[in-house]
Design a protein around this motif. Sequence first.
Motif, PDB file in Angstrom:
ATOM      1  N   PRO A 127      -4.246  -2.733 -63.422  1.00 12.69           N
ATOM      2  CA  PRO A 127      -3.950  -1.525 -62.627  1.00 12.69           C
ATOM      3  C   PRO A 127      -4.893  -1.354 -61.430  1.00 12.69           C
ATOM      4  CG  PRO A 127      -4.217  -0.988 -64.966  1.00 12.69           C
ATOM      5  CD  PRO A 127      -4.709  -2.394 -64.769  1.00 12.69           C
ATOM      6  N   TYR A 128      -6.078  -1.964 -61.514  1.00 15.47           N
ATOM      7  CA  TYR A 128      -7.113  -1.793 -60.476  1.00 15.47           C
ATOM      8  C   TYR A 128      -7.242  -2.998 -59.553  1.00 15.47           C
ATOM      9  CZ  TYR A 128      -8.691   0.987 -64.531  1.00 15.47           C
ATOM     10  OH  TYR A 128      -8.763   1.821 -65.614  1.00 15.47           O
ATOM     11  N   SER A 129      -6.485  -4.058 -59.846  1.00 16.68           N
ATOM     12  CA  SER A 129      -6.688  -5.322 -59.133  1.00 16.68           C
ATOM     13  C   SER A 129      -5.747  -5.463 -57.946  1.00 16.68           C
ATOM     14  CB  SER A 129      -6.456  -6.482 -60.106  1.00 16.68           C
ATOM     15  OG  SER A 129      -6.084  -7.641 -59.414  1.00 16.68           O
ATOM     16  N   SER A 130      -6.301  -5.828 -56.784  1.00 17.72           N
ATOM     17  CA  SER A 130      -5.454  -6.040 -55.611  1.00 17.72           C
ATOM     18  C   SER A 130      -4.576  -7.279 -55.799  1.00 17.72           C
ATOM     19  CB  SER A 130      -6.318  -6.159 -54.344  1.00 17.72           C
ATOM     20  OG  SER A 130      -7.403  -7.038 -54.569  1.00 17.72           O
ATOM     21  N   ASP A 131      -4.889  -8.114 -56.770  1.00 17.89           N
ATOM     22  CA  ASP A 131      -4.047  -9.272 -57.077  1.00 17.89           C
ATOM     23  C   ASP A 131      -2.972  -8.933 -58.118  1.00 17.89           C
ATOM     24  OD1 ASP A 131      -5.316 -11.296 -55.448  1.00 17.89           O
ATOM     25  OD2 ASP A 131      -7.019 -11.188 -56.830  1.00 17.89           O
ATOM     26  N   GLY A 132      -3.118  -7.797 -58.775  1.00 14.73           N
ATOM     27  CA  GLY A 132      -2.150  -7.406 -59.803  1.00 14.73           C
ATOM     28  C   GLY A 132      -2.215  -8.273 -61.054  1.00 14.73           C
ATOM     29  N   HIS A 133      -3.349  -8.955 -61.247  1.00 13.04           N
ATOM     30  CA  HIS A 133      -3.516  -9.776 -62.445  1.00 13.04           C
ATOM     31  C   HIS A 133      -4.494  -9.121 -63.412  1.00 13.04           C
ATOM     32  CE1 HIS A 133      -1.047 -13.322 -62.058  1.00 13.04           C
ATOM     33  NE2 HIS A 133      -1.259 -13.296 -60.756  1.00 13.04           N
ATOM     34  N   ASP A 134      -4.429  -9.576 -64.667  1.00 18.24           N
ATOM     35  CA  ASP A 134      -5.305  -8.998 -65.693  1.00 18.24           C
ATOM     36  C   ASP A 134      -6.699  -9.596 -65.652  1.00 18.24           C
ATOM     37  OD1 ASP A 134      -2.689  -8.299 -66.314  1.00 18.24           O
ATOM     38  OD2 ASP A 134      -3.116  -8.114 -68.444  1.00 18.24           O
ATOM     39  N   GLY A 135      -6.842 -10.705 -64.922  1.00 22.50           N
ATOM     40  CA  GLY A 135      -8.141 -11.354 -64.827  1.00 22.50           C
ATOM     41  C   GLY A 135      -8.540 -11.560 -63.378  1.00 22.50           C
ATOM     42  N   LEU A 136      -9.774 -12.035 -63.201  1.00 27.43           N
ATOM     43  CA  LEU A 136     -10.292 -12.263 -61.852  1.00 27.43           C
ATOM     44  C   LEU A 136      -9.681 -13.538 -61.267  1.00 27.43           C
ATOM     45  CD1 LEU A 136     -12.486 -11.203 -59.811  1.00 27.43           C
ATOM     46  CD2 LEU A 136     -13.857 -13.107 -60.652  1.00 27.43           C
ATOM     47  N   VAL A 137      -9.111 -13.414 -60.074  1.00 35.14           N
ATOM     48  CA  VAL A 137      -8.494 -14.577 -59.437  1.00 35.14           C
ATOM     49  C   VAL A 137      -9.534 -15.288 -58.577  1.00 35.14           C
ATOM     50  CG1 VAL A 137      -6.671 -15.378 -57.895  1.00 35.14           C
ATOM     51  CG2 VAL A 137      -6.263 -13.386 -59.381  1.00 35.14           C
ATOM     52  N   LYS A 138      -9.760 -16.576 -58.914  1.00 37.80           N
ATOM     53  CA  LYS A 138     -10.710 -17.384 -58.151  1.00 37.80           C
ATOM     54  C   LYS A 138     -10.025 -18.702 -57.814  1.00 37.80           C
ATOM     55  CE  LYS A 138     -15.386 -19.034 -58.309  1.00 37.80           C
ATOM     56  NZ  LYS A 138     -16.271 -19.738 -59.217  1.00 37.80           N
ATOM     57  N   ASP A 139      -9.953 -19.033 -56.549  1.00 38.55           N
ATOM     58  CA  ASP A 139      -9.250 -20.246 -56.095  1.00 38.55           C
ATOM     59  C   ASP A 139      -7.839 -20.327 -56.687  1.00 38.55           C
ATOM     60  OD1 ASP A 139     -11.683 -20.902 -54.865  1.00 38.55           O
ATOM     61  OD2 ASP A 139     -12.381 -21.993 -56.649  1.00 38.55           O
ATOM     62  N   GLY A 140      -7.160 -19.194 -56.684  1.00 38.84           N
ATOM     63  CA  GLY A 140      -5.768 -19.177 -57.144  1.00 38.84           C
ATOM     64  C   GLY A 140      -5.596 -19.228 -58.652  1.00 38.84           C
ATOM     65  N   LYS A 141      -6.721 -19.230 -59.393  1.00 42.37           N
ATOM     66  CA  LYS A 141      -6.630 -19.276 -60.860  1.00 42.37           C
ATOM     67  C   LYS A 141      -7.316 -18.074 -61.490  1.00 42.37           C
ATOM     68  CE  LYS A 141      -6.260 -24.195 -61.663  1.00 42.37           C
ATOM     69  NZ  LYS A 141      -6.900 -25.409 -62.128  1.00 42.37           N
ATOM     70  N   ILE A 142      -6.939 -17.782 -62.736  1.00 40.15           N
ATOM     71  CA  ILE A 142      -7.578 -16.671 -63.452  1.00 40.15           C
ATOM     72  C   ILE A 142      -8.827 -17.216 -64.141  1.00 40.15           C
ATOM     73  CG2 ILE A 142      -7.264 -14.864 -65.193  1.00 40.15           C
ATOM     74  CD1 ILE A 142      -5.243 -14.723 -62.839  1.00 40.15           C
ATOM     75  N   ASP A 143      -9.986 -16.729 -63.734  1.00 41.16           N
ATOM     76  CA  ASP A 143     -11.245 -17.217 -64.303  1.00 41.16           C
ATOM     77  C   ASP A 143     -11.596 -16.395 -65.550  1.00 41.16           C
ATOM     78  OD1 ASP A 143     -14.038 -18.785 -63.097  1.00 41.16           O
ATOM     79  OD2 ASP A 143     -14.222 -17.350 -64.741  1.00 41.16           O
ATOM     80  N   ASN A 144     -11.544 -17.064 -66.676  1.00 41.89           N
ATOM     81  CA  ASN A 144     -11.736 -16.384 -67.973  1.00 41.89           C
ATOM     82  C   ASN A 144     -13.099 -15.689 -68.080  1.00 41.89           C
ATOM     83  OD1 ASN A 144     -10.346 -16.431 -70.899  1.00 41.89           O
ATOM     84  ND2 ASN A 144     -12.546 -16.518 -71.154  1.00 41.89           N
ATOM     85  N   ASP A 145     -14.173 -16.461 -67.871  1.00 43.00           N
ATOM     86  CA  ASP A 145     -15.494 -15.929 -68.222  1.00 43.00           C
ATOM     87  C   ASP A 145     -16.017 -14.917 -67.201  1.00 43.00           C
ATOM     88  OD1 ASP A 145     -14.922 -17.700 -70.178  1.00 43.00           O
ATOM     89  OD2 ASP A 145     -16.773 -18.863 -70.052  1.00 43.00           O
ATOM     90  N   LEU A 146     -15.610 -15.077 -65.937  1.00 42.40           N
ATOM     91  CA  LEU A 146     -15.987 -14.048 -64.950  1.00 42.40           C
ATOM     92  C   LEU A 146     -15.242 -12.745 -65.256  1.00 42.40           C
ATOM     93  CD1 LEU A 146     -16.039 -16.086 -61.590  1.00 42.40           C
ATOM     94  CD2 LEU A 146     -18.004 -15.265 -62.922  1.00 42.40           C
ATOM     95  N   THR A 147     -14.035 -12.891 -65.768  1.00 42.92           N
ATOM     96  CA  THR A 147     -13.257 -11.702 -66.146  1.00 42.92           C
ATOM     97  C   THR A 147     -13.953 -10.930 -67.270  1.00 42.92           C
ATOM     98  OG1 THR A 147     -11.180 -12.749 -65.493  1.00 42.92           O
ATOM     99  CG2 THR A 147     -11.019 -10.881 -67.003  1.00 42.92           C
TER     100      THR A 147
END
Length: 328
Positions: A127-147
Amino acid sequence: MSFRLNHARPRRNRKSQVIRSMVEETTLDTNDLIFPLFLLEGTGKKIEVESMPGIYRLSLDTMLREIEECVKLGINAFDIFPVVDEKHKDKIASKSYDRNFFYLRALATIKKEFPDVCIMTDVAMDPYSSDGHDGLVKDGKIDNDLTLDILGKMALAQAETGIDIIGPSDMMDGRVGYLRTLLDDNGFTEVSIMSYTAKYASAFYSPFRDALDSAPKFGDKKTYQMNPANRREALIEASLDAAEGADFLMVKPAMVYLDVIRLLRDNFNLPIAAYNVSGEYSMVKAAHAKGWIDGERVMMELLLSIKRAGADVILTYFAKEYASLTRS
Ligand code: PBG
């Protein structure tokens, strides 16, 4: 009569309402329901979600009145989601742990007004992400541990408001253990975790994403949410969540995953929750509006089937309607 029926006649146990009620195997109760609510910034607001007739986005003042009404009907548990304005969204979901953000402040007020009510929150970036994803987007991928780091900040900020249960809904690996340790280390040993254990990459979430304006800006959620084809994978997820200290295991969606609910019920002793999601609600409402089904009876049958499959707790947008209809 040229043939003789077997002595056993199962219809005898269906012959009157009293006997039918006596032998009823599964019962539904408002105590088992959690009502999801959508919180808006501001005051005096009550805006219907177009794709979810009867469900509204509410500002804090109208939500307090709604909770009061629901409590009178016997609903005592709520899962509160924030509707976040586009201007507040960013890559790292920073508003999710900003103590001055309206959602966190509202949670504290709600708990103060209704200390005995059970409040659940959602821990996920979407709900808070400008990417609309549940995780942190890094280089086009969802980075598990940074999330995990962001989820941790979010969970702590929510716990500080006094809420009862956090619901990590993001499907990152290791999140339950990470959040449990962090909560415990910060003195929040009493905050429960209802883990979205088997959350599928489902087409049934779109009305919810309309409500929150939280659809992914690119791609889909298939690298973190589960493949609808998989059952054994739900056991893997459940074993991890149980070992990491989850208090409840959730299956989501509910209606088309009744087998998964039963699978977890038979293999784990933790309470099993099922999320009867937005699309499941909307289908019933739409078909009822067309006059094609009796929406109330279908609702009853649907909730009962989720219970019969083995769910102890049901998160459902039907909660208030169910409580109003069954109130004696
Ligand atoms: C956020 C979240 C979603 C739902 C609950 N929490 C949406 C998603 O994962 O895309 C869906 C609920 C519903 O459809 O009713 N992670």
